[in-house]
Write a protein that holds these residues in place. Structure first.
Motif, PDB file in Angstrom:
ATOM      1  N   PHE A  65      10.423  -9.941  -0.222  1.00 22.22           N
ATOM      2  CA  PHE A  65      11.413  -8.869  -0.159  1.00 22.22           C
ATOM      3  C   PHE A  65      12.643  -9.331   0.609  1.00 22.22           C
ATOM      4  CE2 PHE A  65       8.304  -5.472  -1.371  1.00 22.22           C
ATOM      5  CZ  PHE A  65       9.055  -5.000  -2.430  1.00 22.22           C
ATOM      6  N   HIS A  66      12.434 -10.082   1.677  1.00 24.03           N
ATOM      7  CA  HIS A  66      13.626 -10.512   2.414  1.00 24.03           C
ATOM      8  C   HIS A  66      14.456 -11.486   1.583  1.00 24.03           C
ATOM      9  CE1 HIS A  66      16.085 -10.551   5.985  1.00 24.03           C
ATOM     10  NE2 HIS A  66      16.370 -11.791   5.627  1.00 24.03           N
ATOM     11  N   TRP A  67      13.801 -12.314   0.773  1.00 20.46           N
ATOM     12  CA  TRP A  67      14.572 -13.179  -0.115  1.00 20.46           C
ATOM     13  C   TRP A  67      15.394 -12.334  -1.086  1.00 20.46           C
ATOM     14  CZ3 TRP A  67      17.163 -17.223  -0.844  1.00 20.46           C
ATOM     15  CH2 TRP A  67      17.534 -17.646  -2.132  1.00 20.46           C
TER      16      TRP A  67
ATOM     17  N   GLY B  45       0.802  -1.213   0.000  1.00 18.94           N
ATOM     18  CA  GLY B  45       0.000   0.000   0.000  1.00 18.94           C
ATOM     19  C   GLY B  45       0.832   1.260   0.000  1.00 18.94           C
ATOM     20  N   GLY B  46       2.042   1.167  -0.595  1.00 19.50           N
ATOM     21  CA  GLY B  46       2.941   2.320  -0.656  1.00 19.50           C
ATOM     22  C   GLY B  46       3.832   2.460   0.551  1.00 19.50           C
ATOM     23  N   ARG B  47       3.797   1.456   1.468  1.00 19.76           N
ATOM     24  CA  ARG B  47       4.647   1.527   2.662  1.00 19.76           C
ATOM     25  C   ARG B  47       5.646   0.377   2.752  1.00 19.76           C
ATOM     26  NH1 ARG B  47       1.328   4.282   7.667  1.00 19.76           N
ATOM     27  NH2 ARG B  47       0.700   6.158   6.520  1.00 19.76           N
ATOM     28  N   CYS B  48       5.633  -0.518   1.793  1.00 19.17           N
ATOM     29  CA  CYS B  48       6.622  -1.586   1.638  1.00 19.17           C
ATOM     30  C   CYS B  48       6.736  -2.486   2.871  1.00 19.17           C
ATOM     31  CB  CYS B  48       8.002  -1.020   1.307  1.00 19.17           C
ATOM     32  SG  CYS B  48       9.212  -2.327   0.920  1.00 19.17           S
ATOM     33  N   ASN B  49       6.168  -3.666   2.753  1.00 20.79           N
ATOM     34  CA  ASN B  49       6.338  -4.702   3.788  1.00 20.79           C
ATOM     35  C   ASN B  49       7.689  -5.352   3.536  1.00 20.79           C
ATOM     36  OD1 ASN B  49       4.473  -7.773   4.545  1.00 20.79           O
ATOM     37  ND2 ASN B  49       6.064  -6.733   5.681  1.00 20.79           N
ATOM     38  N   PHE B  50       8.740  -4.760   4.112  1.00 22.09           N
ATOM     39  CA  PHE B  50      10.112  -5.050   3.695  1.00 22.09           C
ATOM     40  C   PHE B  50      10.727  -6.312   4.281  1.00 22.09           C
ATOM     41  CE2 PHE B  50      10.090  -1.799   7.050  1.00 22.09           C
ATOM     42  CZ  PHE B  50      10.805  -2.452   8.055  1.00 22.09           C
ATOM     43  N   THR B  51      10.191  -6.848   5.365  1.00 24.57           N
ATOM     44  CA  THR B  51      10.671  -8.113   5.897  1.00 24.57           C
ATOM     45  C   THR B  51       9.656  -8.629   6.902  1.00 24.57           C
ATOM     46  OG1 THR B  51      12.584  -9.321   6.808  1.00 24.57           O
ATOM     47  CG2 THR B  51      12.046  -7.231   7.845  1.00 24.57           C
TER      48      THR B  51
ATOM     49  N   PHE C 294       6.548  -2.755   8.216  1.00 23.00           N
ATOM     50  CA  PHE C 294       6.281  -1.743   7.197  1.00 23.00           C
ATOM     51  C   PHE C 294       6.968  -0.423   7.566  1.00 23.00           C
ATOM     52  CE2 PHE C 294       2.792  -4.663   6.824  1.00 23.00           C
ATOM     53  CZ  PHE C 294       2.330  -4.600   5.515  1.00 23.00           C
ATOM     54  N   CYS C 295       7.221   0.394   6.555  1.00 21.80           N
ATOM     55  CA  CYS C 295       7.699   1.758   6.795  1.00 21.80           C
ATOM     56  C   CYS C 295       6.572   2.583   7.425  1.00 21.80           C
ATOM     57  CB  CYS C 295       8.105   2.427   5.480  1.00 21.80           C
ATOM     58  SG  CYS C 295       9.509   1.680   4.654  1.00 21.80           S
ATOM     59  N   ASP C 296       6.926   3.463   8.345  1.00 16.52           N
ATOM     60  CA  ASP C 296       5.934   4.381   8.909  1.00 16.52           C
ATOM     61  C   ASP C 296       5.469   5.386   7.869  1.00 16.52           C
ATOM     62  OD1 ASP C 296       6.089   3.188  11.355  1.00 16.52           O
ATOM     63  OD2 ASP C 296       6.964   4.894  12.410  1.00 16.52           O
ATOM     64  N   HIS C 297       6.404   5.853   7.049  1.00 15.48           N
ATOM     65  CA  HIS C 297       6.109   6.956   6.147  1.00 15.48           C
ATOM     66  C   HIS C 297       5.809   6.488   4.730  1.00 15.48           C
ATOM     67  CE1 HIS C 297       7.525  10.391   3.480  1.00 15.48           C
ATOM     68  NE2 HIS C 297       6.432  10.846   4.047  1.00 15.48           N
ATOM     69  N   SER C 298       6.823   6.025   4.008  1.00 19.17           N
ATOM     70  CA  SER C 298       6.640   5.707   2.586  1.00 19.17           C
ATOM     71  C   SER C 298       7.658   4.685   2.111  1.00 19.17           C
ATOM     72  CB  SER C 298       6.780   6.981   1.751  1.00 19.17           C
ATOM     73  OG  SER C 298       6.884   6.693   0.373  1.00 19.17           O
ATOM     74  N   ALA C 299       7.228   3.875   1.144  1.00 25.40           N
ATOM     75  CA  ALA C 299       8.142   2.923   0.513  1.00 25.40           C
ATOM     76  C   ALA C 299       9.301   3.646  -0.173  1.00 25.40           C
ATOM     77  CB  ALA C 299       7.386   2.076  -0.506  1.00 25.40           C
ATOM     78  N   ARG C 300       9.087   4.909  -0.531  1.00 18.83           N
ATOM     79  CA  ARG C 300      10.163   5.661  -1.177  1.00 18.83           C
ATOM     80  C   ARG C 300      11.355   5.832  -0.243  1.00 18.83           C
ATOM     81  NH1 ARG C 300      10.861   7.841  -5.872  1.00 18.83           N
ATOM     82  NH2 ARG C 300       8.700   7.497  -6.526  1.00 18.83           N
ATOM     83  N   ASP C 301      11.104   5.760   1.068  1.00 15.18           N
ATOM     84  CA  ASP C 301      12.217   5.820   2.015  1.00 15.18           C
ATOM     85  C   ASP C 301      13.192   4.664   1.774  1.00 15.18           C
ATOM     86  OD1 ASP C 301      11.078   8.039   3.180  1.00 15.18           O
ATOM     87  OD2 ASP C 301      10.186   6.936   4.851  1.00 15.18           O
TER      88      ASP C 301
END
Length: 404
Positions: free
Chosen positions: A384-386, A53-59, A108-115
């Motif tokens: 993403f973690h992979w 949703g634009g906040r990137c579930n990064f791991t 997830f990022c608090d602010h934005s996936a762009r971070d």
């Protein structure tokens, strides 16, 4: 051919500017390699930007090898053991990126996936990595101790190539079969790519009632074979989606049944029998609506349920209604395809790769990472973690090709 520069003979050429490619480039650059990243799109990290949703579930904090699908189920263990969620969180802390945990260990990022993209670009810059966008690769070949890579930006002659161009999911972002084409060119087998983490569709006439419930969502238990997920289900105009169905879609094969329990952890038959014994005058739709969304209750009741009050129901009819809600067998006719798939199942056969380095065993200097490889994670930050872990492994190993 465009003017050649020193950058056209790097130690490492990374093809693909997504999560895995950028991590590979950073890791190799930090180890003294000259690195060029070639991205065919207008900017790097486009899949990162739209994820979560634009906040990137990064791991995910629950990172485990058994939450990945692969023909070789042990393949992920080495890379995952050497690059953990804590390592990525340390990188976020270095760049003062705030994050939060939602559920099931999803971060997830608090602010934005762009971070995340900005962080990766900053790390690339610090490591001396050069990034070329809007650059098409035309051909990859091996010449002596180096590779020859023909592109719209001229010919590159890297000592190592890291293939990070992804799978076939989300073609609107430029997904293509490039990684598989190069793999086959070097006689590396490819397991048939298929959509994964994708909505399922139901086109049989008897399944028409599902589509009348578009927009209804509820927590369920869904299973396919021995695989079970407890998550949310979403009815759509084409069939079923939501986290539960996306998860099970990675395990589903054509012809298999998908079982759905609409009231996990409860005994609907016992609940309905309680209404009967209490002399309830409620009819089936109202009775089911005590525990299920009203539209779903009405749809289930409409399937051959008696129109009499619950107090007058036969025990066997109560059992049959409970079965429809808690042991529903559905037979999908397919998926919504790569356009709606979050990732690709299948890909470059891991048996041809070193699990430690991601290098093609028969082609020294050729590495394959991320979604291009036959590794598919669960929903929730695993893929993403992979990308981080496999990219890190390849970048680390590629350092051996650094010019003296």
């Amino acid at each position: 051919m465009k003017h050649q520069t020193a950058w056209h003979a790097p130690d490492v050429l990374v093809i693909g500017g997504g999560a895995a490619g950028l991590m590979a480039a950073i890791t190799a650059g930090q180890r003294g390699c000259s690195v060029v990243v070639v991205e065919h799109g207008p900017e790097v990290g486009r899949k990162i930007l739209i994820s979560g949703g634009g906040r990137c579930n990064f791991t995910n904090t629950e990172m485990r090898a058994d939450r990945f699908l692969s023909a070789n189920r042990h393949f992920v263990k080495s890379a995952l053991s050497r690059y953990k969620p804590e390592d990525f969180l340390a990188l976020l802390a270095k760049h003062s990126i705030a994050w939060h945990e939602k559920k099931l260990g999803q971060l997830f990022c608090d602010h934005s996936a762009r971070d995340i993209v900005s962080m990766l670009l900053a790390e690339c810059a610090a490591a001396g990595v050069r990034i070329l966008t809007d650059t098409r690769i035309r051909h990859v070949s091996r010449s002596g101790d180096a590779f020859r890579v023909e592109s719209s930006a001229g010919e590159f002659q890297p000592k190592a190539v890291i293939l990070a161009s992804g799978g076939l999911s989300i073609p609107k972002l430029g997904a293509s079969s490039f990684a598989y084409d190069v793999a086959r060119q070097f006689d590396v087998p490819v397991i048939k790519p298929e959509p994964a983490l994708v909505p399922l569709v139901f086109d049989q006439p008897q399944d028409g009632w599902l589509k009348t419930l578009a927009g209804v969502s509820l927590p369920v238990r869904v299973s396919c074979g021995k695989t079970v997920f407890d998550e949310a289900l979403l009815f759509t105009h084409r069939g079923l989606s939501g986290p539960a169905l996306l998860q099970i879609s990675s395990y589903w094969q054509a012809g298999q049944a998908v079982k759905v329990d609409m009231l996990p952890g409860q005994d609907l038959a016992a609940l309905l029998m309680g209404l009967k014994k209490a002399g309830s005058k409620a009819k089936a739709p109202a009775a089911l609506a005590r525990w299920l969304p009203q539209r779903l209750a009405a749809a289930l009741a409409a399937q051959k349920a008696s129109d009499r009050p619950m107090a007058e129901w036969a025990d066997k009819d109560i059992q049959a209604l409970a079965q429809r809600a808690q042991n529903m067998q559905l037979f999908p006719t397919g998926t919504e395809g790569f356009a709606k798939a979050e990732v690709t199942r299948g890909g470059v056969d891991t048996r041809a790769l070193s699990s430690r380095s991601m290098q093609v065993e028969a082609v020294p200097g050729l590495f394959m990472v991320g979604e291009a490889v036959d590794v598919t994670g669960w929903l929730g930050g695993y893929n993403f973690h992979w990308a981080w872990a496999s990219g890190h492994a390849a970048g680390e190993a590629a350092a051996q090709f650094r010019a003296a």
